[in-house]
Write a protein that holds these residues in place. Structure first.
Motif, PDB file in Angstrom:
ATOM      1  N   SER A   6       0.810  -1.224   0.000  1.00 39.04           N
ATOM      2  CA  SER A   6       0.000   0.000   0.000  1.00 39.04           C
ATOM      3  C   SER A   6       0.840   1.270   0.000  1.00 39.04           C
ATOM      4  O   SER A   6       0.300   2.359   0.009  1.00 39.04           O
ATOM      5  CB  SER A   6      -0.914   0.009   1.232  1.00 39.04           C
ATOM      6  OG  SER A   6      -0.148   0.042   2.428  1.00 39.04           O
ATOM      7  N   GLN A  57       3.778   4.512   7.470  1.00 49.39           N
ATOM      8  CA  GLN A  57       3.438   4.334   8.872  1.00 49.39           C
ATOM      9  C   GLN A  57       3.450   2.859   9.259  1.00 49.39           C
ATOM     10  O   GLN A  57       3.917   2.484  10.344  1.00 49.39           O
ATOM     11  CB  GLN A  57       2.058   4.937   9.158  1.00 49.39           C
ATOM     12  CG  GLN A  57       1.687   4.942  10.639  1.00 49.39           C
ATOM     13  CD  GLN A  57       2.711   5.681  11.495  1.00 49.39           C
ATOM     14  OE1 GLN A  57       3.172   6.757  11.128  1.00 49.39           O
ATOM     15  NE2 GLN A  57       3.075   5.105  12.639  1.00 49.39           N
ATOM     16  N   GLN A  70     -10.505  11.581   0.367  1.00 48.78           N
ATOM     17  CA  GLN A  70     -10.535  10.222   0.909  1.00 48.78           C
ATOM     18  C   GLN A  70      -9.123   9.681   1.113  1.00 48.78           C
ATOM     19  O   GLN A  70      -8.831   9.035   2.126  1.00 48.78           O
ATOM     20  CB  GLN A  70     -11.322   9.312  -0.033  1.00 48.78           C
ATOM     21  CG  GLN A  70     -12.805   9.635  -0.112  1.00 48.78           C
ATOM     22  CD  GLN A  70     -13.531   8.810  -1.164  1.00 48.78           C
ATOM     23  OE1 GLN A  70     -12.976   7.852  -1.710  1.00 48.78           O
ATOM     24  NE2 GLN A  70     -14.759   9.173  -1.477  1.00 48.78           N
ATOM     25  N   ALA A  71      -8.240   9.948   0.157  1.00 50.62           N
ATOM     26  CA  ALA A  71      -6.859   9.487   0.286  1.00 50.62           C
ATOM     27  C   ALA A  71      -6.175  10.137   1.484  1.00 50.62           C
ATOM     28  O   ALA A  71      -5.410   9.493   2.210  1.00 50.62           O
ATOM     29  CB  ALA A  71      -6.089   9.773  -0.998  1.00 50.62           C
ATOM     30  N   GLU A 114      -7.219   1.369  -1.564  1.00 48.68           N
ATOM     31  CA  GLU A 114      -5.997   1.969  -1.049  1.00 48.68           C
ATOM     32  C   GLU A 114      -5.924   3.450  -1.435  1.00 48.68           C
ATOM     33  O   GLU A 114      -6.411   3.848  -2.491  1.00 48.68           O
ATOM     34  CB  GLU A 114      -4.771   1.242  -1.611  1.00 48.68           C
ATOM     35  CG  GLU A 114      -4.630  -0.188  -1.132  1.00 48.68           C
ATOM     36  CD  GLU A 114      -4.223  -0.270   0.333  1.00 48.68           C
ATOM     37  OE1 GLU A 114      -3.886   0.776   0.908  1.00 48.68           O
ATOM     38  OE2 GLU A 114      -4.246  -1.383   0.898  1.00 48.68           O
ATOM     39  N   PRO A 115      -5.288   4.279  -0.589  1.00 43.39           N
ATOM     40  CA  PRO A 115      -5.241   5.715  -0.872  1.00 43.39           C
ATOM     41  C   PRO A 115      -4.507   6.059  -2.168  1.00 43.39           C
ATOM     42  O   PRO A 115      -4.895   6.993  -2.864  1.00 43.39           O
ATOM     43  CB  PRO A 115      -4.531   6.304   0.352  1.00 43.39           C
ATOM     44  CG  PRO A 115      -3.844   5.151   1.020  1.00 43.39           C
ATOM     45  CD  PRO A 115      -4.691   3.959   0.725  1.00 43.39           C
ATOM     46  N   GLN A 162      -6.911   5.634  -4.959  1.00 42.42           N
ATOM     47  CA  GLN A 162      -7.855   6.753  -4.953  1.00 42.42           C
ATOM     48  C   GLN A 162      -7.214   7.996  -5.570  1.00 42.42           C
ATOM     49  O   GLN A 162      -7.846   8.703  -6.373  1.00 42.42           O
ATOM     50  CB  GLN A 162      -8.299   7.042  -3.512  1.00 42.42           C
ATOM     51  CG  GLN A 162      -9.127   5.938  -2.885  1.00 42.42           C
ATOM     52  CD  GLN A 162      -9.311   6.129  -1.393  1.00 42.42           C
ATOM     53  OE1 GLN A 162      -8.485   6.753  -0.725  1.00 42.42           O
ATOM     54  NE2 GLN A 162     -10.394   5.587  -0.850  1.00 42.42           N
ATOM     55  N   ASN A 203       2.577   2.530   2.376  1.00 40.68           N
ATOM     56  CA  ASN A 203       2.226   3.248   3.601  1.00 40.68           C
ATOM     57  C   ASN A 203       3.420   3.237   4.553  1.00 40.68           C
ATOM     58  O   ASN A 203       3.718   2.216   5.175  1.00 40.68           O
ATOM     59  CB  ASN A 203       1.011   2.583   4.256  1.00 40.68           C
ATOM     60  CG  ASN A 203       0.498   3.371   5.450  1.00 40.68           C
ATOM     61  OD1 ASN A 203       1.226   4.128   6.083  1.00 40.68           O
ATOM     62  ND2 ASN A 203      -0.767   3.205   5.752  1.00 40.68           N
ATOM     63  N   LYS A 233      -7.522  11.118   4.243  1.00 38.17           N
ATOM     64  CA  LYS A 233      -8.009  10.590   5.513  1.00 38.17           C
ATOM     65  C   LYS A 233      -7.122   9.438   5.989  1.00 38.17           C
ATOM     66  O   LYS A 233      -6.885   9.274   7.184  1.00 38.17           O
ATOM     67  CB  LYS A 233      -9.453  10.113   5.361  1.00 38.17           C
ATOM     68  CG  LYS A 233     -10.469  11.244   5.250  1.00 38.17           C
ATOM     69  CD  LYS A 233     -11.878  10.693   5.099  1.00 38.17           C
ATOM     70  CE  LYS A 233     -12.887  11.820   4.949  1.00 38.17           C
ATOM     71  NZ  LYS A 233     -14.267  11.297   4.746  1.00 38.17           N
ATOM     72  N   THR A 234      -6.643   8.639   5.042  1.00 39.08           N
ATOM     73  CA  THR A 234      -5.781   7.509   5.382  1.00 39.08           C
ATOM     74  C   THR A 234      -4.326   7.932   5.498  1.00 39.08           C
ATOM     75  O   THR A 234      -3.579   7.406   6.331  1.00 39.08           O
ATOM     76  CB  THR A 234      -5.917   6.400   4.318  1.00 39.08           C
ATOM     77  OG1 THR A 234      -7.295   6.081   4.140  1.00 39.08           O
ATOM     78  CG2 THR A 234      -5.154   5.155   4.729  1.00 39.08           C
ATOM     79  N   SER A 235      -3.900   8.863   4.651  1.00 38.99           N
ATOM     80  CA  SER A 235      -2.498   9.311   4.627  1.00 38.99           C
ATOM     81  C   SER A 235      -2.441  10.830   4.784  1.00 38.99           C
ATOM     82  O   SER A 235      -2.133  11.555   3.832  1.00 38.99           O
ATOM     83  CB  SER A 235      -1.838   8.877   3.313  1.00 38.99           C
ATOM     84  OG  SER A 235      -1.919   7.488   3.143  1.00 38.99           O
TER      85      SER A 235
END
Length: 737
Positions: free
Chosen positions: A375, A379, A599-600, A573-574, A577, A377, A602-604
């Motif tokens: 993803s 984090q 929306q992306a 996945e962001p 998106q 990500n 919000k996750t990242s």
């Protein structure tokens, strides 16, 4: 002057003059651009040559008359598909005429009676039809293209009627000339160019190695393969009694099977990756209770909800099915009988037990690592690093944990270019190969050496990894990168071809080649391979995302949007998106783009490119305050990075420029270009800045530089910040490249 017998095709837009009288120059230029961009991929597929463009017409030549007619059918169906996908646009309807004869070739052009006759046939061809001369009809393979008589025609300049033919079509279907939709779709970016989501290739399962006794396995003690259905051949290890095979050999047998899979071409590990089932499989069933496994493997298997099953897949077809099964079985038995000599896979494990609590933490950290890779990500990678560091500190002899920690730190360095991560990885990566080492150990060590810029040592480590596992996709990919860094693209491509040849139906290997081809500007070859990947893994979001990015690069925006939406249905996945938002941005659907970027985020929430992207969308949507807020958030996120790459400096310049700080933006773009002259994205961002400042000649020069370095010209046509160049003849010429 050279002469040659060729099949000539004339292709033109029906009613073009009437259409252009109703449209602006920009609309006409866009129409012609779509016309050529949709048809050129089909021409290349059938080895055609675009001799020249004549206004709304194309003059093509083919060595094969059958290929010429197949191409004509694909071109008609490609435009039919485009009309279905874009019902609001003015429809592009073409007529195609074909003739076969001798032509003179000079100065990249063709002349002669054959060309003149093809033009005369085009004049009588109705819109939406394909007409051909009797010469083409007699020479072509009529089983591949269905043709019927069109009657006698008196053509200008000819004193006798000529018999013409036309390709049959079925008006009751969407694609009347018989093409499949998958055949028509042509053959990376975060910001507003989509990110390739290459899924890392994982290792082959077991994390432990065990000592094999010197006594070799006797093939006679192995059970015969039993064919339980037309699709499976099974080796059931539970059928082997202790008297036939000592218990201490059972885990060694598992490893020997893995080595066999690695060495037999066409055989590969079946993974839970969204791929469709293979045509045939070899299943190996292991009952974990019947043999004493080393601690790492024992914890892994005993915590499995189902009995441990190692499963490998292989594609077969045709009448030789049973013979092929027998041959594979014999190869497996031969390799198994040599198992005791496999030194690289038969080293002793450290004699210690991993406490259950630590092993559960290791499994969780490994899951975060995989998810973080897939993803993109950071984090999740940080969570994995911190947990693995605690485990390795408590259990320094736990080699699997050290290997995972090495890989996590390398991923973090690649993501952030934080030298402290690379320094922290040094001891963990180096100790992996100090003593017994498997393919994944050498791969991790090779990655570390490559990031240290020690190319020679890295190549040796990767070759060592491949000597143990000839199908290690990551090793092939990294070795290919090293060749590219040394300006050896041919060698890099050969390395990846080797990976595909060993696993011809395994989608990650094909995707490695597709990514390479896309980066090298081999767009049609890349798209063709990405389509193969999606066929092999239709439910894999990564495969769909990469295909969507390929469509975006080729200017097929609606196809890109549809593919990204399909990927989001599987895995929201962001970065997917954000990629779909990119397409909507280019299509002018700004509010939809903004919603997806939100929306992306919000996750990242700390991803500076997402902030920069949504700021651009807000700016184009005349929402100035929101745009300024997100430009500032993007700049704040960049300020947290210890160092900035050339690309990041260019993005910083873009954000400053869009915020109105032209002086500092110019300083940053100058630094970016000083740091790296051959980055296409940097030149594009410079072009956008110049265009916003009203310096169109400078913007055009930078745009040309971006295209020369590989940025897709098709995307320049839909870049809002370059609208001021839309009527510039040089810019229009650039778009046609």
């Amino acid at each position: 002057m050279q002469t040659e017998n060729l099949t000539i095709l004339f292709v033109d837009i029906a009613g073009f003059t009437a259409t252009t009288n109703r449209q602006s120059r920009r609309q006409n230029a866009s129409l012609l651009q779509n016309f050529e961009s949709l048809l050129k991929p089909q021409i290349k597929k059938f080895s055609g040559q675009l001799v020249k463009s004549i206004g709304d017409a194309l003059l093509l030549s083919f060595r094969s008359p059958t290929d010429a007619m197949l191409c004509a059918c694909r071109m008609q169906d490609r435009l039919a598909l485009y009309r279905q996908q874009h019902p609001d646009e003015h429809p592009i309807v073409i007529r195609i005429a074909a003739h076969l004869g001798e032509v003179r070739i000079a100065r990249h052009d063709i002349f002669g009676e054959a060309v003149n006759l093809a033009a005369r046939i085009e004049a009588v061809t109705p819109p939406g039809e394909i007409y051909l001369s009797e010469a083409v009809y007699l020479a072509m393979n009529k089983t591949e293209v269905m043709v019927q008589s069109a009657g006698q025609y008196q053509l200008d300049g000819f004193d006798h009627p000529l018999h013409l033919y036309k390709v049959q079509q079925d008006p009751s279907v969407d694609l009347p000339f018989g093409s499949l939709q998958a055949e028509l779709l042509p053959a990376y970016a975060q910001r507003r160019w989509a990110a390739l989501a290459l899924l890392p290739l994982l290792g082959l399962g077991a994390v432990a190695t065990v000592y094999l006794r010197e006594q070799p396995l006797d093939p006679a003690t192995l059970p015969a393969a039993t064919i339980r259905s037309s699709q499976y051949v099974t080796l059931d290890l539970n059928a082997i009694s202790d008297s036939q095979l000592p218990a201490e050999h059972r885990f060694g047998l598992q490893q020997a099977l893995e080595q066999a899979i690695q060495r037999i071409p066409g055989l590969y590990l079946a993974a839970d990756d969204g791929a469709r089932p293979a045509d045939y499989k070899i299943q190996v069933q292991l009952d974990t209770r019947v043999f004493p496994a080393p601690a790492e493997l024992k914890f892994m298997l005993e915590r499995s909800a189902t009995p441990a099953k190692l499963q490998w897949a292989i594609q077969w077809s045709g009448q030789q099915q049973q013979q092929t099964l027998h041959q594979v079985q014999q190869q497996l038995i031969q390799l198994l009988s040599q198992a005791s000599g496999m030194a690289a896979l038969s080293q002793p494990m450290p004699d210690f037990d991993v406490p259950d609590s630590f092993y559960q933490q290791y499994l969780q950290a490994s899951q975060w690592l995989r998810q973080g890779e897939q993803s993109q990500n950071p984090q999740l990678l940080v969570q994995s690093r911190d947990q693995l560091q605690r485990i390795v500190t408590a259990l320094p002899e736990f080699r699997a944990g050290r290997q995972a920690l090495c890989n996590t730190l390398l991923h973090l360095f690649e993501w952030r270019e934080d030298q402290s991560q690379l320094r922290a990885a040094a001891s963990h990566c180096q100790t992996l190969v100090q003593g017994p080492a498997d393919s994944d150990d050498w791969l991790a060590y090779g990655r570390w050496l490559a990031l240290q810029q020690d190319k020679q040592a890295a190549s040796k480590a990767l070759l060592q990894a491949l000597s143990t596992n000839p199908k290690s996709g990551q090793a092939y990919a990294l070795l290919s990168r090293l060749y590219l860094q040394d300006n050896q693209p041919l060698e890099a491509e050969l390395v990846l071809k080797r990976a595909v040849s060993l696993q011809p139906d395994y989608w990650p290997a094909i995707q490695l080649m597709a990514v390479f081809q896309l980066e090298q500007g081999q767009l049609q070859a890349a798209v063709a391979n990405f389509k193969k990947v999606v066929l092999l893994a239709p439910d894999n979001a990564i495969a769909l995302t990469n295909l969507g990015s390929a469509y975006l690069y080729s200017g097929q925006l609606q196809a890109a949007a549809d593919t990204y939406k399909a990927a989001l249905q599987i895995q929201p996945e962001p970065f997917i998106q954000a990629n779909l938002a990119t397409v909507y941005y280019y299509l002018g659907r700004l509010q939809e783009a903004i919603t997806l970027y939100q929306q992306a985020l919000k996750t990242s929430p700390d991803e500076y490119e997402f902030h920069g992207n949504i700021a651009d969308a807000y700016r184009q949507n005349q929402q100035t305050d929101e745009a300024q807020l997100h430009y500032q958030l993007a700049l704040q996120a960049l300020a947290q990075k210890p160092t900035l790459t050339a690309r990041e400096l260019a993005l910083k310049a873009h954000y400053l420029s869009a915020s109105g700080d032209s002086i500092n933006s110019q300083k940053q773009i100058s630094l970016a270009l000083q740091q790296q002259q051959n980055n296409a994205e940097t030149w594009l961002l410079d072009a956008l800045m110049k265009a916003r400042q009203g310096d169109n000649p400078a913007a055009l020069l930078s745009a040309k530089q971006a295209v020369q370095l590989g940025f897709p010209a098709k995307l320049l046509a839909v870049e809002p910040d370059l609208r001021a160049l839309a009527d510039d003849p040089q810019f229009l010429a650039l778009l046609s490249q």
